[in-house]
Design an enzyme around this catalytic site. Structure first.
Site, mmCIF file in Angstrom:
data_model
loop_
_atom_site.group_PDB
_atom_site.id
_atom_site.type_symbol
_atom_site.label_atom_id
_atom_site.label_comp_id
_atom_site.label_asym_id
_atom_site.label_seq_id
_atom_site.Cartn_x
_atom_site.Cartn_y
_atom_site.Cartn_z
ATOM 1 N N LEU A 14 0.840 -1.200 0.000
ATOM 2 C CA LEU A 14 0.000 0.000 0.000
ATOM 3 C C LEU A 14 0.875 1.251 0.000
ATOM 4 C CD1 LEU A 14 -3.006 -0.906 2.302
ATOM 5 C CD2 LEU A 14 -2.882 -0.820 -0.183
ATOM 6 N N HIS A 15 1.494 1.491 -1.147
ATOM 7 C CA HIS A 15 2.311 2.680 -1.353
ATOM 8 C C HIS A 15 1.820 3.367 -2.613
ATOM 9 C CE1 HIS A 15 5.056 1.699 1.846
ATOM 10 N NE2 HIS A 15 5.056 0.450 1.407
ATOM 11 N N ALA A 16 1.926 4.670 -2.641
ATOM 12 C CA ALA A 16 1.581 5.498 -3.789
ATOM 13 C C ALA A 16 0.198 5.176 -4.356
ATOM 14 C CB ALA A 16 2.674 5.406 -4.842
ATOM 15 N N PRO A 18 -1.575 2.307 -5.148
ATOM 16 C CA PRO A 18 -2.472 1.373 -4.468
ATOM 17 C C PRO A 18 -3.060 1.959 -3.177
ATOM 18 C CG PRO A 18 -0.483 0.242 -5.151
ATOM 19 C CD PRO A 18 -0.254 1.710 -5.374
#
Length: 97
Positions: A14-16, A18
């Site tokens: 869960l980075h950027a 997503p």
């Protein structure tokens, strides 16, 4: 408290992008959802900064939840569980990328 367990499927966690897709979906529910990984305190799933800095990596098991105090006549436990299931399924799909 209604909860739903899911596994983060996005290859980068869960980075950027997503995280942004997930946070937008949470915000659209209008519910104060928390997201927690084992052994940590939950974070507000409506906050992009909190979600991105909590290190929810690929393959990480998370628990989504809504506090019982939010549930009322307008929001039944069944509706809360349905919303959490939809958010969990988003995390588990490649669509969260």
């Amino acid at each position: 408290m209604p909860t739903y367990k899911a596994v983060v499927a996005a290859p980068i966690g869960l980075h950027a992008r997503p995280a942004a897709v997930f946070v937008r979906a949470v915000t659209d529910t209008g519910l104060p959802v928390t997201i927690t990984k084992p052994g940590t305190c939950g974070v507000d799933a409506r906050s992009l900064l909190q979600v991105m800095t909590a290190d929810f990596h690929h393959g990480c098991e998370v628990e989504l939840g809504i506090e019982d105090s939010v549930l009322s006549g307008a929001l039944s436990e069944a509706k809360a569980e349905k919303a959490l299931r939809a958010l969990g399924e988003l995390l588990e799909s490649q669509g969260a990328e």
